[in-house]
Design an enzyme around this catalytic site. Structure first.
Site, mmCIF file in Angstrom:
data_model
loop_
_atom_site.group_PDB
_atom_site.id
_atom_site.type_symbol
_atom_site.label_atom_id
_atom_site.label_comp_id
_atom_site.label_asym_id
_atom_site.label_seq_id
_atom_site.Cartn_x
_atom_site.Cartn_y
_atom_site.Cartn_z
ATOM 1 N N GLU A 58 64.553 53.483 58.198
ATOM 2 C CA GLU A 58 65.776 53.591 59.024
ATOM 3 C C GLU A 58 66.966 52.919 58.344
ATOM 4 O O GLU A 58 67.770 52.238 58.973
ATOM 5 C CB GLU A 58 65.524 53.054 60.440
ATOM 6 N N GLY A 89 45.570 28.567 52.322
ATOM 7 C CA GLY A 89 44.629 29.640 51.972
ATOM 8 C C GLY A 89 44.362 30.577 53.140
ATOM 9 O O GLY A 89 44.295 31.802 52.976
ATOM 10 N N ILE A 103 56.447 60.700 57.268
ATOM 11 C CA ILE A 103 56.690 60.984 58.674
ATOM 12 C C ILE A 103 55.677 60.244 59.551
ATOM 13 O O ILE A 103 54.483 60.557 59.560
ATOM 14 C CB ILE A 103 56.656 62.516 58.949
HETATM 15 C C1 LIG Z 1 56.153 52.970 56.902
HETATM 16 C C2 LIG Z 1 57.250 53.986 56.820
HETATM 17 C C3 LIG Z 1 57.488 54.836 57.895
HETATM 18 C C4 LIG Z 1 58.485 55.808 57.829
HETATM 19 N N1 LIG Z 1 58.653 56.671 58.883
HETATM 20 C C5 LIG Z 1 59.574 57.679 58.783
HETATM 21 C C6 LIG Z 1 59.702 58.639 59.823
HETATM 22 O O1 LIG Z 1 59.035 58.570 60.850
HETATM 23 N N2 LIG Z 1 60.587 59.665 59.644
HETATM 24 C C7 LIG Z 1 61.360 59.785 58.525
HETATM 25 O O2 LIG Z 1 62.131 60.735 58.437
HETATM 26 N N3 LIG Z 1 61.262 58.880 57.518
HETATM 27 C C8 LIG Z 1 60.380 57.825 57.625
HETATM 28 N N4 LIG Z 1 60.262 56.904 56.594
HETATM 29 C C9 LIG Z 1 61.052 57.082 55.387
HETATM 30 C C10 LIG Z 1 62.143 56.066 55.184
HETATM 31 O O3 LIG Z 1 63.199 56.310 56.056
HETATM 32 C C11 LIG Z 1 62.552 56.099 53.704
HETATM 33 O O4 LIG Z 1 61.479 55.539 52.973
HETATM 34 C C12 LIG Z 1 63.833 55.340 53.449
HETATM 35 O O5 LIG Z 1 64.926 56.034 53.974
HETATM 36 C C13 LIG Z 1 64.068 55.116 51.960
HETATM 37 O O6 LIG Z 1 63.964 56.321 51.276
HETATM 38 P P1 LIG Z 1 63.045 56.420 49.976
HETATM 39 O O7 LIG Z 1 61.692 55.919 50.321
HETATM 40 O O8 LIG Z 1 63.154 57.807 49.463
HETATM 41 O O9 LIG Z 1 63.667 55.392 48.970
HETATM 42 P P2 LIG Z 1 64.954 55.639 48.058
HETATM 43 O O10 LIG Z 1 65.987 56.413 48.783
HETATM 44 O O11 LIG Z 1 64.481 56.143 46.744
HETATM 45 O O12 LIG Z 1 65.475 54.162 47.919
HETATM 46 C C14 LIG Z 1 64.771 53.189 47.122
HETATM 47 C C15 LIG Z 1 65.512 51.885 47.182
HETATM 48 O O13 LIG Z 1 66.792 52.036 46.616
HETATM 49 C C16 LIG Z 1 67.668 51.073 47.163
HETATM 50 N N5 LIG Z 1 68.900 51.750 47.565
HETATM 51 C C17 LIG Z 1 69.040 52.767 48.431
HETATM 52 N N6 LIG Z 1 70.335 53.141 48.528
HETATM 53 C C18 LIG Z 1 71.031 52.341 47.679
HETATM 54 C C19 LIG Z 1 72.388 52.230 47.297
HETATM 55 N N7 LIG Z 1 73.310 53.046 47.829
HETATM 56 N N8 LIG Z 1 72.743 51.294 46.386
HETATM 57 C C20 LIG Z 1 71.811 50.478 45.843
HETATM 58 N N9 LIG Z 1 70.506 50.533 46.161
HETATM 59 C C21 LIG Z 1 70.110 51.449 47.064
HETATM 60 C C22 LIG Z 1 66.946 50.429 48.347
HETATM 61 O O14 LIG Z 1 66.460 49.151 47.978
HETATM 62 C C23 LIG Z 1 65.802 51.360 48.590
HETATM 63 O O15 LIG Z 1 64.696 50.701 49.133
HETATM 64 C C24 LIG Z 1 59.286 55.903 56.670
HETATM 65 C C25 LIG Z 1 59.064 55.015 55.605
HETATM 66 C C26 LIG Z 1 58.063 54.072 55.669
HETATM 67 C C27 LIG Z 1 57.864 53.150 54.505
#
Ligand SMILES: Cc1cc2nc3c(=O)[nH]c(=O)nc-3n(C[C@H](O)[C@H](O)[C@H](O)COP(=O)(O)OP(=O)(O)OC[C@H]3O[C@@H](n4cnc5c(N)ncnc54)[C@H](O)[C@@H]3O)c2cc1C
Length: 395
Positions: free
Chosen positions: A374, A351, A170
């Site tokens: 997002e 570099g 978050i």
């Molecule tokens: C810096 C940062 C800030 C953030 N800020 C917020 C915030 O303010 N509020 C909030 O609610 N969330 C926030 N997030 C969370 C972010 O929205 C999630 O990290 C994102 O939705 C991915 O979810 P996950 O990390 O659980 O990855 P997972 O859902 O485990 O996904 C991992 C990977 O699987 C792959 N993947 C996903 N779906 C599929 C599919 N259907 N088919 C094939 N491959 C797929 C993608 O490559 C993905 O990167 C933030 C994340 C980061 C890194």
């Protein structure tokens, strides 16, 4: 900043996607950013972000991310093109300034879209002035891309709801004054059983379970809710509408993630040109080699195609059209493209490109998360693919 790229930016402002007020805004935010963002400290990100939110609020830039002039907003709805121009320009100058502006909009977007008058009056004017810091709490440890799998429970109890569970990743976690929290209220299974609440940061039972450090640091945390009690009046919209509210909020701000990516790419281009034009080697300059010219040309093509996709999506949305496919294309292409442009800029700098503190080195870290949050690139691809098939089958 390099004069050639500056002209380039202003050329884009001449595009028919914009109205004159956008052209004036683009010029004004560029001038402001040059004056105020030349030296943004990176040591204490919490203090820096608090200061940036205040500064952006005082200057009036946060008003564009808030809907409703009665509540401090610039217009009655959120102007997507304005938010995109602001993010593109801030990202060119400071990733943290872009982050601070974006989170005020994303964190309060659900209130602008679905809040009642009391909720809007209580939160939005302070958000617009930079006096209250906002956060958007959707993701959970077991529900990221598959957001409808969320488990954080909100149980009705008299006049209250009692929240139990966790949110993670978050942004602004730890410094926010309030969190828009999406929780399972159970009206129906899956996405139809989720509601949205505004939870003040000082609510008893809400704690910061962990601060998360990432490659381009900004305030980020895992939140724990243990019997956290919120009034029924803190619910946004009706019970069960939370998922729809979250998606509508993301629909606005997804295009702006693409705009921020575009800003990072433009800055990388400026830095790459400056280096290519000045670095002496083999009796000429780096830019004299055709290999370098091809690289620069590829970077420019990626930037222009990203810009066209970003402002097509923003313009369409401002016309009241559904932009699910266009916003997904913009976010996918601009974030992936910016990573390639920035990588090429690092390569041209040699570099020094990987030296800590160098601008292209920090851009290389800044852009990475935008391909994940997002909606990761793969999620955007699925949105576009499904939408194509849906349109085909309907025809
Ligand atoms: C810096 C940062 C800030 C953030 N800020 C917020 C915030 O303010 N509020 C909030 O609610 N969330 C926030 N997030 C969370 C972010 O929205 C999630 O990290 C994102 O939705 C991915 O979810 P996950 O990390 O659980 O990855 P997972 O859902 O485990 O996904 C991992 C990977 O699987 C792959 N993947 C996903 N779906 C599929 C599919 N259907 N088919 C094939 N491959 C797929 C993608 O490559 C993905 O990167 C933030 C994340 C980061 C890194």
């Amino acid at each position: 900043m390099n004069a050639a790229v500056e002209t380039h930016h202003h050329d884009a402002l001449a595009w028919p996607f914009f109205e004159d007020r956008h052209r004036a805004l683009g010029t004004a935010i560029e001038a402001w950013a040059r004056e105020h963002l030349a030296h943004v400290p990176h040591g204490d990100v919490d203090a820096t972000c608090r200061a940036l939110v205040r500064k952006l609020g005082v200057a009036g830039w946060l008003r564009y991310g808030v809907g409703g002039t009665a509540y401090g907003g610039h217009g009655d709805t959120i102007d997507t093109r304005a938010v995109c121009l602001l993010r593109e320009t801030l990202a060119k100058h400071s990733g943290l300034a872009d982050f601070a502006l974006a989170m005020q909009g994303l964190g309060s977007g659900a209130i602008s879209l679905a809040g009642n008058e009391a909720q809007k009056s209580r939160y939005l004017p302070r958000v617009a002035r930079g006096e209250a810091i906002a956060a958007f709490a959707l993701t959970e440890p077991q529900a990221g891309s598959d957001v409808a799998a969320m488990a954080l429970a909100a149980r009705a109890e008299g006049d209250d709801y009692v929240l139990d569970g966790e949110k993670t990743w978050i942004s602004n976690g730890g410094i926010a004054d309030f969190y828009v929290v999406f929780a399972r209220t159970g009206e129906a299974p899956g996405s139809r059983g989720i509601s949205a609440f505004v939870v003040d940061a000082d609510t008893r039972g809400l704690e910061i379970a962990e601060r998360i450090d990432v490659i381009a640091p900004h305030p980020l945390a895992r939140l724990r809710f243990t019997g956290a009690r919120v009034k029924r009046s803190q619910m946004l919209g009706a019970p069960g509408e939370g998922f729809k509210i979250a998606m509508r909020t993301l629909d606005i701000f997804r295009t702006s993630v693409a705009a921020a990516s575009l800003g990072f790419a433009r800055r990388a281009m400026t830095e790459a040109l400056a280096r290519a034009a000045s670095r002496k080697m083999f009796g000429q300059t780096l830019g004299d080699f055709q290999l370098t010219q091809a690289k620069l040309a590829q970077m420019a093509l990626t930037i222009d195609s990203s810009a066209l996709l970003v402002y097509r999506a923003a313009w369409l949305r401002d016309q009241g059209e559904s932009v699910t496919r266009e916003a997904a294309m913009a976010k996918w292409h601009a974030s992936e493209g910016a990573q390639q442009v920035i990588d090429a800029a690092v390569q041209l700098w040699g570099g020094m490109g990987v030296q800590s503190g160098n601008i292209v080195e920090s851009l290389y870290r800044e852009i990475r998360s935008l391909r994940i949050y997002e909606g990761a690139t793969e999620v955007q691809q699925l949105i576009v693919g499904r939408d194509l098939l849906k349109a085909h089958n309907a025809a």
